[in-house]
Design a protein around this motif. Structure first.
Motif, PDB file in Angstrom:
ATOM      1  N   UNK A   6       0.826  -1.201   0.000  1.00  0.00           N
ATOM      2  CA  UNK A   6       0.000   0.000   0.000  1.00  0.00           C
ATOM      3  C   UNK A   6       0.864   1.256   0.000  1.00  0.00           C
ATOM      4  N   UNK A   7       0.294   2.329  -0.494  1.00  0.00           N
ATOM      5  CA  UNK A   7       0.930   3.644  -0.439  1.00  0.00           C
ATOM      6  C   UNK A   7      -0.156   4.705  -0.489  1.00  0.00           C
ATOM      7  N   UNK A   8       0.236   5.936  -0.150  1.00  0.00           N
ATOM      8  CA  UNK A   8      -0.693   7.046  -0.287  1.00  0.00           C
ATOM      9  C   UNK A   8      -1.289   7.562   1.007  1.00  0.00           C
ATOM     10  N   UNK A   9      -0.967   6.922   2.118  1.00  0.00           N
ATOM     11  CA  UNK A   9      -1.510   7.405   3.378  1.00  0.00           C
ATOM     12  C   UNK A   9      -0.854   8.699   3.809  1.00  0.00           C
ATOM     13  N   UNK A  10      -1.394   9.289   4.877  1.00  0.00           N
ATOM     14  CA  UNK A  10      -0.818  10.523   5.372  1.00  0.00           C
ATOM     15  C   UNK A  10      -1.769  11.248   6.292  1.00  0.00           C
ATOM     16  N   UNK A  11      -1.418  12.507   6.560  1.00  0.00           N
ATOM     17  CA  UNK A  11      -2.229  13.369   7.423  1.00  0.00           C
ATOM     18  C   UNK A  11      -3.055  14.308   6.561  1.00  0.00           C
ATOM     19  N   UNK A  12      -4.331  14.387   6.832  1.00  0.00           N
ATOM     20  CA  UNK A  12      -5.219  15.262   6.057  1.00  0.00           C
ATOM     21  C   UNK A  12      -6.231  15.892   7.010  1.00  0.00           C
ATOM     22  N   UNK A  17      -9.181  15.017   1.080  1.00  0.00           N
ATOM     23  CA  UNK A  17      -9.177  13.791   0.270  1.00  0.00           C
ATOM     24  C   UNK A  17      -7.803  13.151   0.283  1.00  0.00           C
ATOM     25  N   UNK A  18      -7.810  11.836   0.112  1.00  0.00           N
ATOM     26  CA  UNK A  18      -6.585  11.068  -0.070  1.00  0.00           C
ATOM     27  C   UNK A  18      -6.885   9.945  -1.057  1.00  0.00           C
ATOM     28  N   UNK A  19      -5.848   9.513  -1.746  1.00  0.00           N
ATOM     29  CA  UNK A  19      -5.988   8.364  -2.644  1.00  0.00           C
ATOM     30  C   UNK A  19      -4.961   7.317  -2.248  1.00  0.00           C
ATOM     31  N   UNK A  20      -5.446   6.159  -1.857  1.00  0.00           N
ATOM     32  CA  UNK A  20      -4.575   5.042  -1.510  1.00  0.00           C
ATOM     33  C   UNK A  20      -4.390   4.138  -2.720  1.00  0.00           C
ATOM     34  N   UNK A  21      -3.194   3.583  -2.836  1.00  0.00           N
ATOM     35  CA  UNK A  21      -2.914   2.636  -3.908  1.00  0.00           C
ATOM     36  C   UNK A  21      -2.376   1.338  -3.328  1.00  0.00           C
ATOM     37  N   UNK A  22      -2.680   0.258  -4.009  1.00  0.00           N
ATOM     38  CA  UNK A  22      -2.191  -1.062  -3.617  1.00  0.00           C
ATOM     39  C   UNK A  22      -1.565  -1.683  -4.860  1.00  0.00           C
ATOM     40  N   UNK A  23      -0.264  -1.886  -4.816  1.00  0.00           N
ATOM     41  CA  UNK A  23       0.457  -2.455  -5.946  1.00  0.00           C
ATOM     42  C   UNK A  23       0.729  -3.932  -5.696  1.00  0.00           C
ATOM     43  N   UNK A  24       0.442  -4.748  -6.706  1.00  0.00           N
ATOM     44  CA  UNK A  24       0.639  -6.193  -6.590  1.00  0.00           C
ATOM     45  C   UNK A  24       1.923  -6.614  -7.291  1.00  0.00           C
ATOM     46  N   UNK A  25       2.593  -7.616  -6.707  1.00  0.00           N
ATOM     47  CA  UNK A  25       3.837  -8.103  -7.290  1.00  0.00           C
ATOM     48  C   UNK A  25       3.583  -8.944  -8.532  1.00  0.00           C
ATOM     49  N   UNK A  26       2.375  -9.500  -8.610  1.00  0.00           N
ATOM     50  CA  UNK A  26       2.030 -10.289  -9.777  1.00  0.00           C
ATOM     51  C   UNK A  26       0.724  -9.812 -10.361  1.00  0.00           C
ATOM     52  N   UNK A  27       0.181 -10.612 -11.229  1.00  0.00           N
ATOM     53  CA  UNK A  27      -1.055 -10.215 -11.892  1.00  0.00           C
ATOM     54  C   UNK A  27      -2.236 -10.283 -10.934  1.00  0.00           C
ATOM     55  N   UNK A  28      -3.031  -9.217 -10.899  1.00  0.00           N
ATOM     56  CA  UNK A  28      -4.238  -9.232 -10.072  1.00  0.00           C
ATOM     57  C   UNK A  28      -5.394  -9.854 -10.839  1.00  0.00           C
TER      58      UNK A  28
END
Length: 121
Positions: A6-12, A17-28
């Motif tokens: 995951x990425x994109x967290x923080x203080x708001x 608004x915030x946008x979180x992303x989840x990157x997969x090591x393989x094919x989703x």
């Protein structure tokens, strides 16, 4: 097993608004169900939103109309757009992915390490 990050967290500030992303090591593409979960201090982990392989979505009542889950099979990513954030949205947010085999047997599947979201003025 697919590894998720995951990425994109923080203080708001509240209302932001915030946008979180989840990157997969393989094919989703092989994942039947993906989702976002969150855990606030002293509380159990709860479901925020899910998306199935064909694109159907489901949201917790507390985030309906404010959060949007999406995925991009070509980029092997899943996202959570969070608008009108409230202090009660403060939590560690986790992404999760399960194959159909894992989903049907209610197995754990793959989890990310989590990203902190803090909503505060």
């Amino acid at each position: 097993q697919v590894q998720l990050v995951e990425s994109g967290g923080g203080l708001v500030q509240p209302g932001g608004s915030l946008r979180l992303s989840c990157a997969a090591s393989g094919s989703i593409f092989s994942l039947y169900a993906m989702g976002w979960y969150r855990q606030a201090p002293g509380k159990q982990r709860e479901l925020v939103a899910t998306i199935r392989s064909r694109g159907s979505t489901n949201y917790a009542d507390s985030v309906k109309g404010r959060f949007t889950i999406s995925k991009d099979n070509a980029k092997n990513t899943m996202s959570l757009q969070m608008n009108s954030l409230k202090p009660e949205d403060t939590a560690v947010y986790y992404c999760r992915g399960r194959t159909q085999f894992e989903f049907q047997r209610d197995l754990s599947g793959s989890w990310g390490q989590g990203t902190q979201v803090t909503v505060s003025s």
